[in-house]
Write a protein that holds these residues in place. Structure first.
Motif, PDB file in Angstrom:
ATOM      1  N   PRO A  39      87.470  22.617 -11.435  1.00 35.29           N
ATOM      2  CA  PRO A  39      86.374  23.538 -11.759  1.00 35.29           C
ATOM      3  C   PRO A  39      86.699  24.980 -11.367  1.00 35.29           C
ATOM      4  CG  PRO A  39      85.529  21.585 -10.645  1.00 35.29           C
ATOM      5  CD  PRO A  39      87.012  21.517 -10.536  1.00 35.29           C
ATOM      6  N   VAL A  40      86.161  25.902 -12.140  1.00 38.10           N
ATOM      7  CA  VAL A  40      86.269  27.321 -11.818  1.00 38.10           C
ATOM      8  C   VAL A  40      85.188  27.709 -10.818  1.00 38.10           C
ATOM      9  CG1 VAL A  40      86.096  29.654 -12.788  1.00 38.10           C
ATOM     10  CG2 VAL A  40      87.297  27.860 -14.058  1.00 38.10           C
ATOM     11  N   SER A  41      84.025  27.070 -10.940  1.00 43.59           N
ATOM     12  CA  SER A  41      82.900  27.378 -10.066  1.00 43.59           C
ATOM     13  C   SER A  41      82.256  26.102  -9.540  1.00 43.59           C
ATOM     14  CB  SER A  41      81.857  28.219 -10.807  1.00 43.59           C
ATOM     15  OG  SER A  41      81.287  27.478 -11.873  1.00 43.59           O
ATOM     16  N   TYR A  42      81.443  26.266  -8.492  1.00 47.72           N
ATOM     17  CA  TYR A  42      80.797  25.124  -7.844  1.00 47.72           C
ATOM     18  C   TYR A  42      79.377  25.495  -7.420  1.00 47.72           C
ATOM     19  CZ  TYR A  42      85.534  23.240  -7.248  1.00 47.72           C
ATOM     20  OH  TYR A  42      86.807  22.769  -7.469  1.00 47.72           O
ATOM     21  N   SER A  43      78.508  24.502  -7.404  1.00 46.64           N
ATOM     22  CA  SER A  43      77.229  24.612  -6.711  1.00 46.64           C
ATOM     23  C   SER A  43      77.276  23.620  -5.553  1.00 46.64           C
ATOM     24  CB  SER A  43      76.053  24.279  -7.634  1.00 46.64           C
ATOM     25  OG  SER A  43      75.855  25.284  -8.597  1.00 46.64           O
ATOM     26  N   ILE A  44      77.185  24.138  -4.347  1.00 45.50           N
ATOM     27  CA  ILE A  44      77.225  23.302  -3.153  1.00 45.50           C
ATOM     28  C   ILE A  44      75.897  23.464  -2.435  1.00 45.50           C
ATOM     29  CG2 ILE A  44      78.438  22.801  -1.006  1.00 45.50           C
ATOM     30  CD1 ILE A  44      80.941  24.076  -2.238  1.00 45.50           C
ATOM     31  N   GLU A  45      75.244  22.365  -2.148  1.00 46.90           N
ATOM     32  CA  GLU A  45      73.883  22.367  -1.634  1.00 46.90           C
ATOM     33  C   GLU A  45      73.835  22.426  -0.103  1.00 46.90           C
ATOM     34  OE1 GLU A  45      70.304  19.737  -3.189  1.00 46.90           O
ATOM     35  OE2 GLU A  45      71.541  18.567  -1.803  1.00 46.90           O
ATOM     36  N   PRO A  46      73.354  23.534   0.480  1.00 50.63           N
ATOM     37  CA  PRO A  46      73.224  23.600   1.941  1.00 50.63           C
ATOM     38  C   PRO A  46      72.158  22.645   2.473  1.00 50.63           C
ATOM     39  CG  PRO A  46      73.240  25.790   0.976  1.00 50.63           C
ATOM     40  CD  PRO A  46      73.054  24.820  -0.146  1.00 50.63           C
ATOM     41  N   THR A  47      71.091  22.463   1.684  1.00 51.60           N
ATOM     42  CA  THR A  47      70.012  21.546   2.052  1.00 51.60           C
ATOM     43  C   THR A  47      69.123  21.317   0.845  1.00 51.60           C
ATOM     44  OG1 THR A  47      68.151  21.152   3.565  1.00 51.60           O
ATOM     45  CG2 THR A  47      68.460  23.404   2.809  1.00 51.60           C
ATOM     46  N   ASN A  48      68.424  20.190   0.848  1.00 52.19           N
ATOM     47  CA  ASN A  48      67.405  19.974  -0.185  1.00 52.19           C
ATOM     48  C   ASN A  48      66.003  19.998   0.413  1.00 52.19           C
ATOM     49  OD1 ASN A  48      67.799  17.544   1.154  1.00 52.19           O
ATOM     50  ND2 ASN A  48      67.889  16.287  -0.679  1.00 52.19           N
ATOM     51  N   HIS A  49      65.891  20.493   1.634  1.00 51.61           N
ATOM     52  CA  HIS A  49      64.582  20.794   2.224  1.00 51.61           C
ATOM     53  C   HIS A  49      64.080  22.124   1.650  1.00 51.61           C
ATOM     54  CE1 HIS A  49      64.237  17.758   5.410  1.00 51.61           C
ATOM     55  NE2 HIS A  49      65.531  17.936   5.650  1.00 51.61           N
ATOM     56  N   CYS A  50      62.765  22.268   1.508  1.00 51.60           N
ATOM     57  CA  CYS A  50      62.216  23.556   1.091  1.00 51.60           C
ATOM     58  C   CYS A  50      60.886  23.798   1.784  1.00 51.60           C
ATOM     59  CB  CYS A  50      62.017  23.607  -0.426  1.00 51.60           C
ATOM     60  SG  CYS A  50      61.658  25.298  -1.016  1.00 51.60           S
ATOM     61  N   ASN A  51      60.587  25.064   2.020  1.00 46.03           N
ATOM     62  CA  ASN A  51      59.335  25.448   2.674  1.00 46.03           C
ATOM     63  C   ASN A  51      58.188  25.643   1.683  1.00 46.03           C
ATOM     64  OD1 ASN A  51      61.031  27.712   1.884  1.00 46.03           O
ATOM     65  ND2 ASN A  51      59.407  29.022   2.671  1.00 46.03           N
ATOM     66  N   LEU A  52      58.504  25.679   0.383  1.00 46.93           N
ATOM     67  CA  LEU A  52      57.476  25.871  -0.636  1.00 46.93           C
ATOM     68  C   LEU A  52      57.277  24.581  -1.436  1.00 46.93           C
ATOM     69  CD1 LEU A  52      58.311  29.463  -1.963  1.00 46.93           C
ATOM     70  CD2 LEU A  52      56.927  28.780   0.003  1.00 46.93           C
ATOM     71  N   TYR A  89      84.295  30.806  -7.341  1.00 45.99           N
ATOM     72  CA  TYR A  89      82.880  31.170  -7.377  1.00 45.99           C
ATOM     73  C   TYR A  89      82.062  29.984  -6.880  1.00 45.99           C
ATOM     74  CZ  TYR A  89      78.613  33.413  -9.246  1.00 45.99           C
ATOM     75  OH  TYR A  89      77.388  34.020  -9.387  1.00 45.99           O
ATOM     76  N   VAL A  90      81.339  30.168  -5.783  1.00 46.02           N
ATOM     77  CA  VAL A  90      80.515  29.103  -5.225  1.00 46.02           C
ATOM     78  C   VAL A  90      79.068  29.559  -5.112  1.00 46.02           C
ATOM     79  CG1 VAL A  90      80.005  27.742  -3.152  1.00 46.02           C
ATOM     80  CG2 VAL A  90      82.360  27.930  -3.970  1.00 46.02           C
ATOM     81  N   GLN A  91      78.183  28.830  -5.758  1.00 48.47           N
ATOM     82  CA  GLN A  91      76.755  29.025  -5.559  1.00 48.47           C
ATOM     83  C   GLN A  91      76.347  28.132  -4.389  1.00 48.47           C
ATOM     84  OE1 GLN A  91      74.814  28.021  -9.223  1.00 48.47           O
ATOM     85  NE2 GLN A  91      75.699  29.722 -10.344  1.00 48.47           N
ATOM     86  N   LEU A  92      75.939  28.745  -3.289  1.00 44.97           N
ATOM     87  CA  LEU A  92      75.536  27.969  -2.122  1.00 44.97           C
ATOM     88  C   LEU A  92      74.042  27.658  -2.236  1.00 44.97           C
ATOM     89  CD1 LEU A  92      77.300  29.087   1.190  1.00 44.97           C
ATOM     90  CD2 LEU A  92      76.755  26.770   0.447  1.00 44.97           C
ATOM     91  N   PHE A  93      73.705  26.951  -3.289  1.00 42.70           N
ATOM     92  CA  PHE A  93      72.347  26.458  -3.477  1.00 42.70           C
ATOM     93  C   PHE A  93      72.361  25.440  -4.610  1.00 42.70           C
ATOM     94  CE2 PHE A  93      72.717  30.226  -6.188  1.00 42.70           C
ATOM     95  CZ  PHE A  93      72.173  29.820  -7.399  1.00 42.70           C
ATOM     96  N   PHE A  94      71.403  24.543  -4.561  1.00 40.36           N
ATOM     97  CA  PHE A  94      71.140  23.587  -5.635  1.00 40.36           C
ATOM     98  C   PHE A  94      69.646  23.300  -5.581  1.00 40.36           C
ATOM     99  CE2 PHE A  94      71.699  18.905  -7.098  1.00 40.36           C
ATOM    100  CZ  PHE A  94      71.300  19.236  -8.379  1.00 40.36           C
ATOM    101  N   GLN A  95      69.232  22.303  -4.834  1.00 36.59           N
ATOM    102  CA  GLN A  95      67.820  22.120  -4.534  1.00 36.59           C
ATOM    103  C   GLN A  95      67.555  22.667  -3.130  1.00 36.59           C
ATOM    104  OE1 GLN A  95      65.586  20.582  -7.064  1.00 36.59           O
ATOM    105  NE2 GLN A  95      67.443  21.455  -7.917  1.00 36.59           N
ATOM    106  N   GLY A  96      66.298  23.010  -2.854  1.00 32.42           N
ATOM    107  CA  GLY A  96      65.956  23.441  -1.505  1.00 32.42           C
ATOM    108  C   GLY A  96      66.165  24.929  -1.262  1.00 32.42           C
ATOM    109  N   GLU A  97      65.783  25.375  -0.073  1.00 35.01           N
ATOM    110  CA  GLU A  97      65.930  26.764   0.364  1.00 35.01           C
ATOM    111  C   GLU A  97      67.143  26.870   1.288  1.00 35.01           C
ATOM    112  OE1 GLU A  97      66.223  30.378   1.623  1.00 35.01           O
ATOM    113  OE2 GLU A  97      64.843  29.905  -0.020  1.00 35.01           O
ATOM    114  N   PRO A  98      68.210  27.557   0.842  1.00 36.30           N
ATOM    115  CA  PRO A  98      69.471  27.596   1.598  1.00 36.30           C
ATOM    116  C   PRO A  98      69.340  28.054   3.043  1.00 36.30           C
ATOM    117  CG  PRO A  98      69.788  28.484  -0.600  1.00 36.30           C
ATOM    118  CD  PRO A  98      68.312  28.274  -0.441  1.00 36.30           C
TER     119      PRO A  98
END
Length: 338
Positions: A39-52, A89-98
């Motif tokens: 892959p050229v880019s990635y989405s890596i999830e720091p957490t799937n917890h969210c405050n909203l 290129y890494v997006q440090l988010f997926f679900q949740g609030e990073p």
């Protein structure tokens, strides 16, 4: 500029990108999954917890069936060390609030030291006058600040559990201290999802973005998963919709093609190491493998993931999550750089 690609492109990364593109087009022609690169880019999830508790977010609503948790720094570092030569290129988010993950700044710093571009999307409620300097000392290259209303009534109708006042204070603290400290990063993007309750605010959002000192304002169309939410949230102007709503039903405007470049160019990895085909697989329904105890490269080229790619090449409309996919459809209505 949002991103200076020359800072992140190496010969090895460029060669990998070319191999990926070639193999994708060959796959389209042959109707057989061929993958020559990483892959050229990635989405890596720091957490799937969210405050909203946003009505269209399974994380905030608590409807995810996969476990909730936090990505560990050591697991992140191991993954970055494996992918850094080919991915940039890494997006440090997926679900949740990073920013719920307290190790996020350490992860950002580790990746950037290895010349990996980091993007983060946040609701801004964890950015305050007290911690803003620390956040800027460990800033991502790009920070997407999601704010879908310019007053409490419009904001809280969707961003349930949050307040416009808190998000506004966080954004302005960030941009103000960035100017004072003369920081180059993050590139701050104000993201505004156009909905029924806020579609009258678009001109004011542009003005607000300029006054707040963001680098870019982006208006996005909304993703919905039910007819009830389509009626409740989709704006009246069809220009700002990605759906056709009729006969008590809804469907996405774009015609599904039997291919999807996302399955070649990017990968999504959950906080606990599950590799899923794309960002629409929020609940890891189509998990292809696990990187804990197994290399990412092995999962990327696995028979499980290639079988999924093959199913898309044959009949993308037969895969449930693809029927609500925006691949090939522009989600951004306007992009305004300040």
């Amino acid at each position: 500029m949002e991103i200076n690609l020359l800072r992140y492109i190496t010969l090895k990364r460029l060669g990998n990108a070319i191999r990926i593109m070639l193999s994708f087009y060959i796959s389209r022609v042959m109707r057989k999954a061929v993958v020559w690169g990483m892959p050229v880019s990635y989405s890596i999830e720091p957490t799937n917890h969210c405050n909203l508790k946003c009505p269209e977010c399974p994380s905030g609503l608590g409807t995810l069936t996969r476990p909730l948790g936090l990505l560990k720094f050591d697991d992140f570092a191991k993954l970055i060390d494996e992918i850094k030569d080919t991915g940039f290129y890494v997006q440090l988010f997926f679900q949740g609030e990073p920013y719920i993950n307290k190790q996020l700044p350490e992860m950002i710093r580790y990746a950037q030291e290895r010349k990996v571009y980091i993007s983060i999307s946040t609701n801004g409620h964890f950015i305050t006058e007290i911690n803003v300097d620390y956040i800027l000392e460990n800033a991502p290259d790009k920070l997407i600040f999601s704010m879908d209303g310019l007053d409490e009534k419009s904001y809280q109708q969707y961003r349930i559990g949050g307040t416009f006042a808190q998000a506004d204070a966080g954004l302005k603290a960030l941009t103000r201290r960035k100017r004072v400290l003369k920081k180059r990063v993050p590139f701050v993007e104000l993201q505004f999802i156009v909905m029924k309750q806020n579609e009258n605010q678009l001109d004011d959002v542009v003005k607000y973005g300029k006054e707040s000192g963001v680098d870019k304002v982006v208006f996005k169309t909304m993703q919905i998963s039910s007819y009830e939410n389509a009626v409740k949230f989709l704006p009246s102007n069809p220009k700002y919709r990605r759906y056709i709503v009729e006969n008590n039903n809804f469907k996405i405007r774009n015609k599904l093609q039997n291919h999807c470049f996302a399955l070649w160019r990017t990968s999504v990895i959950t906080w606990d190491g599950r590799v899923v085909p794309c960002c629409f697989d929020k609940d890891a329904t189509f998990e292809a493998g696990h990187v804990n105890g197994r290399s990412f490269k092995e999962v990327w080229h696995s028979k499980e993931l290639n079988a999924f790619r093959q199913s898309i090449l044959q009949d993308r409309g037969g895969v449930s999550m693809c029927t609500n996919c925006t691949e090939g459809l522009n989600m951004n209505i306007f992009e305004i750089e300040n």
